[in-house]
Write a protein that holds these residues in place. Sequence first.
Motif, PDB file in Angstrom:
ATOM      1  N   SER A   2     -33.088   1.036  29.756  1.00  0.00           N
ATOM      2  CA  SER A   2     -34.285   0.237  29.513  1.00  0.00           C
ATOM      3  C   SER A   2     -35.002   0.659  28.241  1.00  0.00           C
ATOM      4  O   SER A   2     -35.848  -0.086  27.726  1.00  0.00           O
ATOM      5  N   GLN A   3     -34.659   1.819  27.701  1.00  0.00           N
ATOM      6  CA  GLN A   3     -35.360   2.334  26.522  1.00  0.00           C
ATOM      7  C   GLN A   3     -34.484   3.347  25.816  1.00  0.00           C
ATOM      8  O   GLN A   3     -33.687   4.054  26.445  1.00  0.00           O
ATOM      9  N   VAL A   4     -34.615   3.417  24.504  1.00  0.00           N
ATOM     10  CA  VAL A   4     -33.966   4.463  23.719  1.00  0.00           C
ATOM     11  C   VAL A   4     -35.019   5.080  22.805  1.00  0.00           C
ATOM     12  O   VAL A   4     -35.994   4.422  22.409  1.00  0.00           O
ATOM     13  N   SER A   5     -34.835   6.338  22.476  1.00  0.00           N
ATOM     14  CA  SER A   5     -35.747   7.022  21.571  1.00  0.00           C
ATOM     15  C   SER A   5     -34.933   7.743  20.511  1.00  0.00           C
ATOM     16  O   SER A   5     -33.697   7.812  20.578  1.00  0.00           O
ATOM     17  N   LEU A   6     -35.620   8.284  19.525  1.00  0.00           N
ATOM     18  CA  LEU A   6     -34.944   9.043  18.477  1.00  0.00           C
ATOM     19  C   LEU A   6     -35.960   9.905  17.755  1.00  0.00           C
ATOM     20  O   LEU A   6     -37.170   9.693  17.860  1.00  0.00           O
ATOM     21  N   HIS A   7     -35.443  10.880  17.032  1.00  0.00           N
ATOM     22  CA  HIS A   7     -36.250  11.711  16.151  1.00  0.00           C
ATOM     23  C   HIS A   7     -35.910  11.300  14.725  1.00  0.00           C
ATOM     24  O   HIS A   7     -34.855  11.659  14.205  1.00  0.00           O
ATOM     25  N   ALA A   8     -36.789  10.540  14.110  1.00  0.00           N
ATOM     26  CA  ALA A   8     -36.536  10.029  12.760  1.00  0.00           C
ATOM     27  C   ALA A   8     -37.016  11.019  11.718  1.00  0.00           C
ATOM     28  O   ALA A   8     -38.149  11.521  11.805  1.00  0.00           O
TER      29      ALA A   8
ATOM     30  N   ASP B 239     -29.759  11.813  27.512  1.00  0.00           N
ATOM     31  CA  ASP B 239     -31.177  11.573  27.784  1.00  0.00           C
ATOM     32  C   ASP B 239     -31.702  10.345  27.038  1.00  0.00           C
ATOM     33  O   ASP B 239     -32.897  10.225  26.779  1.00  0.00           O
ATOM     34  N   HIS B 240     -30.784   9.418  26.702  1.00  0.00           N
ATOM     35  CA  HIS B 240     -31.136   8.115  26.141  1.00  0.00           C
ATOM     36  C   HIS B 240     -31.756   8.225  24.753  1.00  0.00           C
ATOM     37  O   HIS B 240     -32.683   7.480  24.419  1.00  0.00           O
ATOM     38  N   ARG B 241     -31.207   9.111  23.953  1.00  0.00           N
ATOM     39  CA  ARG B 241     -31.735   9.296  22.599  1.00  0.00           C
ATOM     40  C   ARG B 241     -30.646   9.042  21.568  1.00  0.00           C
ATOM     41  O   ARG B 241     -29.489   9.448  21.747  1.00  0.00           O
ATOM     42  N   ILE B 242     -31.013   8.355  20.492  1.00  0.00           N
ATOM     43  CA  ILE B 242     -30.120   8.142  19.360  1.00  0.00           C
ATOM     44  C   ILE B 242     -30.224   9.339  18.427  1.00  0.00           C
ATOM     45  O   ILE B 242     -31.322   9.836  18.156  1.00  0.00           O
ATOM     46  N   GLY B 243     -29.095   9.793  17.949  1.00  0.00           N
ATOM     47  CA  GLY B 243     -29.107  10.932  17.053  1.00  0.00           C
ATOM     48  C   GLY B 243     -27.897  10.968  16.145  1.00  0.00           C
ATOM     49  O   GLY B 243     -26.995  10.138  16.234  1.00  0.00           O
ATOM     50  N   ARG B 244     -27.893  11.948  15.247  1.00  0.00           N
ATOM     51  CA  ARG B 244     -26.806  12.181  14.289  1.00  0.00           C
ATOM     52  C   ARG B 244     -26.467  10.923  13.495  1.00  0.00           C
ATOM     53  O   ARG B 244     -25.311  10.678  13.159  1.00  0.00           O
ATOM     54  N   MET B 245     -27.503  10.136  13.171  1.00  0.00           N
ATOM     55  CA  MET B 245     -27.310   8.984  12.299  1.00  0.00           C
ATOM     56  C   MET B 245     -27.118   9.491  10.869  1.00  0.00           C
ATOM     57  O   MET B 245     -28.007  10.133  10.304  1.00  0.00           O
ATOM     58  N   ALA B 246     -25.966   9.205  10.300  1.00  0.00           N
ATOM     59  CA  ALA B 246     -25.655   9.713   8.964  1.00  0.00           C
ATOM     60  C   ALA B 246     -24.751   8.723   8.243  1.00  0.00           C
ATOM     61  O   ALA B 246     -23.825   8.171   8.846  1.00  0.00           O
ATOM     62  N   VAL B 247     -25.018   8.510   6.961  1.00  0.00           N
ATOM     63  CA  VAL B 247     -24.195   7.650   6.113  1.00  0.00           C
ATOM     64  C   VAL B 247     -23.949   8.383   4.799  1.00  0.00           C
ATOM     65  O   VAL B 247     -24.878   8.960   4.209  1.00  0.00           O
TER      66      VAL B 247
END
Length: 302
Positions: free
Chosen positions: A105-111, A70-78
């Motif tokens: 055309s677009q990406v979203s995320l839950h920050a 669904d065009h969402r960035i997630g599980r960003m972890a360092v």
Amino acid sequence: MSQAGRGFRVDAIAFHDGAAELRVVRDAVFVVEQGVPVEIERDALDPLCVHVIARDDQGQPIGTGRLTPDHRIGRMAVLPDWRGQGVGEALLQALLAQARQLGWSQVSLHAQVPAIVFYARQGFLPYGERFVEAGLDHQSMRLALGTVNAVERRDAAIAAVLGVIANARRRLLAYSRELDPGVFDQPEVLAQLRRFAVSGGEVRVLLHDPAAPQRAIAPLLGLAQRLSSAFAMRAIEEPVDRDYPSAYVVNDAGGWYFRPLGHRFDGETRLDDPARGRQLHAHFDPVWERARPCTEYRALGL
């Protein structure tokens, strides 16, 4: 697709090939460090996602991220030892490159709320209300790819300014009515301006009403006085210039935030539009030459 950094590299990876490596990082960050239940962290979307992984020079996993259907960035972890070394930025840029290749055309995320400034520096703008997810406070954010992003409220204006400052190379121009209370007096904006200035950046500010921030003892005036070699402010006095209704911030790397009405926050922003950036520079420079230096600020004693 691969991207190298200082002591690490980022690669795309299929979930069925890299599940174990991805979980090394995600379990350490989300489950152990942040207390997210493992049954929430591991979901059915993983096999359907585009994944990227950061590895150190020894090939050990140190960071992850994914794009959902669904065009969402997630599980960003360092991993903790690698934070502040550009790994997060490299992961995010790799994911955005993947999204562009897919024609999105677009990406979203839950920050997570502490990460809002990080994503703002990459061009993401907040929308909607804050919410709790997996026991942590979050903010929805989005980025339009290859076009302008609409700014509709103050927190998005702050994010837009952060993105323009963070991506400036050596020069930043601001055309403002009275230093935009609610934006240029915010701690995160002041911190970003300070980082830019101490790294050798030049900031020029044109003001319609220089007395207003002086009366309000605007914190940016104090910063500018302490870093006087980096900051210069001038007052607009020519009638033809004072009739200009808009306001903007523009850098020297194609990033800008433009407001048709300078007393409002709503407008548009984009970080990769050199043509529009050149237009705004072409407007700013002759007005700067006609404006008078704000010598009254030198005696504030802030």
